[in-house]
Design a protein around this motif. Structure first.
Motif, PDB file in Angstrom:
ATOM      1  N   ALA A  21       0.841  -1.197   0.000  1.00 54.03           N
ATOM      2  CA  ALA A  21       0.000   0.000   0.000  1.00 54.03           C
ATOM      3  C   ALA A  21       0.873   1.243   0.000  1.00 54.03           C
ATOM      4  CB  ALA A  21      -0.901  -0.008   1.236  1.00 54.03           C
ATOM      5  N   ALA A  22       0.281   2.345  -0.413  1.00 58.05           N
ATOM      6  CA  ALA A  22       0.996   3.619  -0.359  1.00 58.05           C
ATOM      7  C   ALA A  22       1.244   3.991   1.101  1.00 58.05           C
ATOM      8  CB  ALA A  22       0.179   4.710  -1.055  1.00 58.05           C
ATOM      9  N   TYR A  23       2.263   4.799   1.342  1.00 57.49           N
ATOM     10  CA  TYR A  23       2.536   5.245   2.698  1.00 57.49           C
ATOM     11  C   TYR A  23       1.348   6.019   3.237  1.00 57.49           C
ATOM     12  CZ  TYR A  23       7.364   4.130   1.464  1.00 57.49           C
ATOM     13  OH  TYR A  23       8.497   3.486   1.072  1.00 57.49           O
ATOM     14  N   ARG A  24       1.014   5.765   4.482  1.00 53.62           N
ATOM     15  CA  ARG A  24      -0.101   6.461   5.101  1.00 53.62           C
ATOM     16  C   ARG A  24       0.214   6.712   6.565  1.00 53.62           C
ATOM     17  NH1 ARG A  24      -3.579   2.639   7.680  1.00 53.62           N
ATOM     18  NH2 ARG A  24      -2.914   0.483   7.337  1.00 53.62           N
ATOM     19  N   GLY A  25      -0.640   7.530   7.196  1.00 53.67           N
ATOM     20  CA  GLY A  25      -0.467   7.811   8.609  1.00 53.67           C
ATOM     21  C   GLY A  25       0.896   8.404   8.912  1.00 53.67           C
ATOM     22  N   LEU A  26       1.502   7.933   9.993  1.00 50.98           N
ATOM     23  CA  LEU A  26       2.794   8.461  10.403  1.00 50.98           C
ATOM     24  C   LEU A  26       3.872   8.218   9.355  1.00 50.98           C
ATOM     25  CD1 LEU A  26       2.802   7.461  14.183  1.00 50.98           C
ATOM     26  CD2 LEU A  26       2.590   9.763  13.235  1.00 50.98           C
ATOM     27  N   TYR A  27       3.757   7.133   8.595  1.00 53.28           N
ATOM     28  CA  TYR A  27       4.755   6.829   7.574  1.00 53.28           C
ATOM     29  C   TYR A  27       4.740   7.846   6.438  1.00 53.28           C
ATOM     30  CZ  TYR A  27       5.346   2.232   9.735  1.00 53.28           C
ATOM     31  OH  TYR A  27       5.613   1.214  10.615  1.00 53.28           O
ATOM     32  N   ALA A  28       3.619   8.506   6.245  1.00 54.59           N
ATOM     33  CA  ALA A  28       3.510   9.466   5.142  1.00 54.59           C
ATOM     34  C   ALA A  28       3.860  10.882   5.584  1.00 54.59           C
ATOM     35  CB  ALA A  28       2.093   9.446   4.567  1.00 54.59           C
ATOM     36  N   PHE A  29       4.170  11.055   6.862  1.00 56.19           N
ATOM     37  CA  PHE A  29       4.391  12.400   7.385  1.00 56.19           C
ATOM     38  C   PHE A  29       5.633  13.056   6.792  1.00 56.19           C
ATOM     39  CE2 PHE A  29       6.951  14.563  10.771  1.00 56.19           C
ATOM     40  CZ  PHE A  29       6.322  15.794  10.688  1.00 56.19           C
ATOM     41  N   HIS A  30       6.711  12.302   6.644  1.00 53.98           N
ATOM     42  CA  HIS A  30       7.999  12.893   6.265  1.00 53.98           C
ATOM     43  C   HIS A  30       8.594  12.156   5.075  1.00 53.98           C
ATOM     44  CE1 HIS A  30      11.971  14.714   6.681  1.00 53.98           C
ATOM     45  NE2 HIS A  30      11.527  15.452   7.688  1.00 53.98           N
ATOM     46  N   LYS A  31       9.112  12.921   4.140  1.00 59.26           N
ATOM     47  CA  LYS A  31       9.875  12.338   3.042  1.00 59.26           C
ATOM     48  C   LYS A  31      11.260  11.985   3.579  1.00 59.26           C
ATOM     49  CE  LYS A  31      11.655  13.558  -1.537  1.00 59.26           C
ATOM     50  NZ  LYS A  31      11.540  14.516  -2.643  1.00 59.26           N
ATOM     51  N   TYR A  32      11.715  10.760   3.309  1.00 57.73           N
ATOM     52  CA  TYR A  32      13.074  10.401   3.678  1.00 57.73           C
ATOM     53  C   TYR A  32      13.647   9.574   2.550  1.00 57.73           C
ATOM     54  CZ  TYR A  32      17.165   9.378   6.463  1.00 57.73           C
ATOM     55  OH  TYR A  32      18.465   9.322   6.910  1.00 57.73           O
ATOM     56  N   TRP A  33      14.890   9.839   2.220  1.00 53.57           N
ATOM     57  CA  TRP A  33      15.511   9.171   1.073  1.00 53.57           C
ATOM     58  C   TRP A  33      15.560   7.663   1.269  1.00 53.57           C
ATOM     59  CZ3 TRP A  33      15.156  13.030  -1.889  1.00 53.57           C
ATOM     60  CH2 TRP A  33      15.485  14.319  -1.452  1.00 53.57           C
ATOM     61  N   GLY A  34      15.109   6.920   0.264  1.00 50.79           N
ATOM     62  CA  GLY A  34      15.203   5.465   0.294  1.00 50.79           C
ATOM     63  C   GLY A  34      14.237   4.801   1.249  1.00 50.79           C
ATOM     64  N   LYS A  35      13.132   5.450   1.569  1.00 54.27           N
ATOM     65  CA  LYS A  35      12.166   4.883   2.518  1.00 54.27           C
ATOM     66  C   LYS A  35      11.621   3.552   1.996  1.00 54.27           C
ATOM     67  CE  LYS A  35       9.175   7.790   4.217  1.00 54.27           C
ATOM     68  NZ  LYS A  35       7.962   8.634   4.365  1.00 54.27           N
ATOM     69  N   LYS A  36      11.620   2.554   2.861  1.00 57.27           N
ATOM     70  CA  LYS A  36      11.179   1.213   2.478  1.00 57.27           C
ATOM     71  C   LYS A  36       9.706   1.005   2.821  1.00 57.27           C
ATOM     72  CE  LYS A  36      15.098  -0.080   0.850  1.00 57.27           C
ATOM     73  NZ  LYS A  36      15.531   1.282   0.535  1.00 57.27           N
ATOM     74  N   PRO A  37       9.000   0.143   2.049  1.00 58.38           N
ATOM     75  CA  PRO A  37       7.598  -0.148   2.377  1.00 58.38           C
ATOM     76  C   PRO A  37       7.494  -0.882   3.710  1.00 58.38           C
ATOM     77  CG  PRO A  37       8.388  -1.583   0.610  1.00 58.38           C
ATOM     78  CD  PRO A  37       9.450  -0.569   0.840  1.00 58.38           C
ATOM     79  N   ALA A  38       6.395  -0.646   4.413  1.00 60.56           N
ATOM     80  CA  ALA A  38       6.239  -1.210   5.752  1.00 60.56           C
ATOM     81  C   ALA A  38       5.934  -2.704   5.729  1.00 60.56           C
ATOM     82  CB  ALA A  38       5.125  -0.463   6.497  1.00 60.56           C
ATOM     83  N   ASP A 336      18.083 -11.046  18.016  1.00 57.49           N
ATOM     84  CA  ASP A 336      17.346 -12.031  17.217  1.00 57.49           C
ATOM     85  C   ASP A 336      17.333 -11.680  15.738  1.00 57.49           C
ATOM     86  OD1 ASP A 336      16.069 -13.832  19.365  1.00 57.49           O
ATOM     87  OD2 ASP A 336      15.589 -11.810  20.054  1.00 57.49           O
ATOM     88  N   LEU A 337      17.285 -10.371  15.435  1.00 55.20           N
ATOM     89  CA  LEU A 337      17.179  -9.964  14.032  1.00 55.20           C
ATOM     90  C   LEU A 337      17.895  -8.642  13.821  1.00 55.20           C
ATOM     91  CD1 LEU A 337      15.955 -10.071  11.145  1.00 55.20           C
ATOM     92  CD2 LEU A 337      13.888  -8.999  12.096  1.00 55.20           C
ATOM     93  N   VAL A 338      18.836  -8.635  12.894  1.00 51.74           N
ATOM     94  CA  VAL A 338      19.396  -7.384  12.378  1.00 51.74           C
ATOM     95  C   VAL A 338      18.725  -7.160  11.024  1.00 51.74           C
ATOM     96  CG1 VAL A 338      21.434  -6.175  11.545  1.00 51.74           C
ATOM     97  CG2 VAL A 338      21.597  -7.658  13.549  1.00 51.74           C
ATOM     98  N   ILE A 339      17.991  -6.072  10.904  1.00 54.69           N
ATOM     99  CA  ILE A 339      17.304  -5.768   9.649  1.00 54.69           C
ATOM    100  C   ILE A 339      17.638  -4.326   9.284  1.00 54.69           C
ATOM    101  CG2 ILE A 339      15.161  -5.147  10.882  1.00 54.69           C
ATOM    102  CD1 ILE A 339      13.632  -6.246   8.407  1.00 54.69           C
ATOM    103  N   THR A 340      18.195  -4.135   8.083  1.00 57.97           N
ATOM    104  CA  THR A 340      18.706  -2.799   7.797  1.00 57.97           C
ATOM    105  C   THR A 340      18.810  -2.521   6.305  1.00 57.97           C
ATOM    106  OG1 THR A 340      20.419  -1.242   8.480  1.00 57.97           O
ATOM    107  CG2 THR A 340      21.177  -3.426   7.765  1.00 57.97           C
ATOM    108  N   ASP A 341      18.764  -1.246   5.991  1.00 52.35           N
ATOM    109  CA  ASP A 341      18.917  -0.754   4.623  1.00 52.35           C
ATOM    110  C   ASP A 341      20.161   0.144   4.610  1.00 52.35           C
ATOM    111  OD1 ASP A 341      18.498   0.044   1.983  1.00 52.35           O
ATOM    112  OD2 ASP A 341      17.230   1.711   2.600  1.00 52.35           O
ATOM    113  N   PRO A 342      21.337  -0.434   4.441  1.00 47.48           N
ATOM    114  CA  PRO A 342      22.560   0.376   4.496  1.00 47.48           C
ATOM    115  C   PRO A 342      22.727   1.180   3.220  1.00 47.48           C
ATOM    116  CG  PRO A 342      23.104  -1.856   3.849  1.00 47.48           C
ATOM    117  CD  PRO A 342      21.618  -1.843   4.134  1.00 47.48           C
TER     118      PRO A 342
END
Length: 491
Positions: A21-38, A336-342
């Motif tokens: 889905a398109a970004y919504r709610g708090l996720y749509a508040f700010h543009k940030y470079w390389g933002k990943k889908p939730a 338990d989990l390292v999850i990242t977008d370097p």
């Protein structure tokens, strides 16, 4: 106060990973470079980290991983060298009440709104909403006609031109000088100033907003200042005019439409100057709406530091520093989990592109410590140093993961050197005791106007999954597009 949403803590259907889905709610508040889908963040956290377990994101960025982890009742440590990223994430994981945001906005409005709107006064006794400029000449003045999404386009009057000239000599008083580098890929140079990116009128009005925000009670200042960073791109000379096609349909249209600030500091010959107050108000109202819609269901999450989160005495730590300096503080075999977008080589120079936001926040980021490949020669950020830093990250992360822990790395590349790095990263992971499990395409809800389609670049990012266990859970193999082999460059 921490917000949660019942619809966001249930496992997302696998088909939503292929069609997010398109970004919504708090996720749509700010543009940030390389933002990943939730959706993939949520799915991976649910599948690869037990409830109450520890998630770590050492390149935090937009903060989606941290917000999803907290909503899913996982502890999280998020790290980023970018002050703007950390301050944004801290607000998103613990936003103030909507009533406080509304009160703060009303206070700012009472102090500065009239003065800002006066700077856009027209002979029609209405403030202009937009000006169209070409090569330094004002071409059009837009006014609202009182109807939703409808406008009146006028030729500029002598008053419009005189008002613009009156403010053009304005010099910033509160904003520090930005730090830019010689990087043609993002249209920047050391001589680039805020005056090059904004009209004098916009700078004056931005500083009026900052003055009004600084007079607020401390608890109200941060969300208003972050709202200003979220809006500031649309206040700049970097907002291009869309002509000859529809903004959303792409079909041919005779109507001029408003574009947006895209990656880089490109100032088009034809650009908009948008009413600063309107930009700020829309962004604040967006934040208030997102928070208000979420307040009916919330939980409390406790902030702490790395060790208190490791020991379960705190729920999250959002930290501003070099991840190579902070990751060693994690207890061995605690994650338990390292999850990242370097940073993917030189695809996105995050700190360089965030400089306007950090100017607004009065932050001076440590460019020297950023793990990135930059086209700015004076930074000396080369591929070899990047590869060494990422190998160091992998070595530390492998020691911090539990025996059944996972590492998920989001990846894309456009250069041969970056592709070689992926192969060496895979070999290093194997040496560190982590098995490559497979990958899946990371699909976005909308195409980017700056999608990198050069030779060798993937058409999508990929989520690469490594594990200290023998194999990934079966549910990952059900992800649309899952592959057990490494991704390869496009033809």
């Amino acid at each position: 106060m921490q917000l949660t949403f019942s619809e966001l803590v249930t496992p997302p259907p696998l088909n939503t990973l292929a069609d997010p889905a398109a970004y919504r709610g708090l996720y749509a508040f700010h543009k940030y470079w390389g933002k990943k889908p939730a959706e993939p963040m949520r799915y991976l956290i649910q599948q690869l980290c037990p409830e109450g377990g520890l998630v770590v994101d050492p390149f935090l960025g937009s903060g989606i991983s941290a917000l999803e982890a907290i909503r899913l009742n996982r502890r999280v440590v998020g790290i980023d060298i970018n002050p703007a990223a950390v301050r944004l994430t801290r607000m998103l994981v613990s936003p103030p009440p909507a009533a406080l945001l509304h009160k703060a906005f009303q206070r700012v409005s009472a102090v500065v709104k009239e003065a800002i709107l006066d700077s856009y006064a027209t002979v029609q006794k209405k403030p202009a909403t937009h000006y169209v400029w070409r090569n330094g000449m004002m071409e059009k003045v837009w006014l609202t006609n009182g109807k939703r999404c409808s406008r009146v386009e006028l030729q500029p009057s002598e008053q419009d031109i005189a008002l613009a000239e009156r403010f053009e000599s304005y010099q910033p008083q509160r904003l520090r000088a930005p730090r830019f580098f010689t990087n043609s890929r993002i249209n920047s140079s050391p001589s680039l100033k805020m005056k090059d990116l904004f009209t004098g009128r916009a700078l004056r009005n931005i500083e009026l907003l900052l003055a009004g925000i600084d007079d607020l009670p401390v608890a109200e200042q941060e969300p208003m200042r972050l709202a200003l960073t979220a809006a500031v791109g649309q206040m700049s000379k970097m907002v291009f005019a869309i002509t000859g096609r529809g903004k959303t349909t792409g079909a041919r249209s005779e109507k001029m439409e408003v574009g947006s600030w895209v990656i880089g500091y490109w100032r088009p010959k034809q650009h908009f100057e948008i009413n600063v107050w309107n930009c700020f108000e829309r962004r604040v109202q967006k934040l208030i709406k997102a928070v208000a819609e979420s307040e009916s269901a919330h939980i409390t999450a406790k902030a702490g530091q790395i060790l208190t989160v490791c020991d379960g005495d705190a729920d999250y730590a959002i930290l501003n520093d070099d991840c190579l300096a902070l990751l060693p503080q994690l207890r061995d075999k605690s994650v338990d989990l390292v999850i990242t977008d370097p940073p993917h080589g030189d695809r996105i120079p995050y700190l360089e592109l965030s400089e306007i936001w950090n100017v607004i926040l009065d932050e001076e980021p440590p460019f020297e410590s950023e793990i990135v490949v930059s086209n700015a020669k004076e930074r000396g950020k080369k591929t070899l140093a990047y590869n060494e830093a990422m190998s160091r990250f992998l070595e530390i992360a492998s020691r911090k993961l539990t025996d059944n822990g996972f590492l998920v790395l989001f990846f894309n590349a456009r250069t041969e050197a970056s592709w070689k790095f992926l192969g060496s990263f895979n070999n290093s992971a194997d040496t560190a005791g982590m098995t490559y499990c497979g990958c899946f395409p990371l699909v976005y809800s909308a195409a980017s106007v700056v999608q990198d389609n050069r030779d060798g670049a993937l058409r999508t990012d990929y989520g690469l999954v490594f594990s200290r266990a023998a194999a990934a859970s079966h549910s990952l193999a059900d992800i649309p597009g899952w592959s057990f082999t490494l991704p390869t460059p496009k033809e």
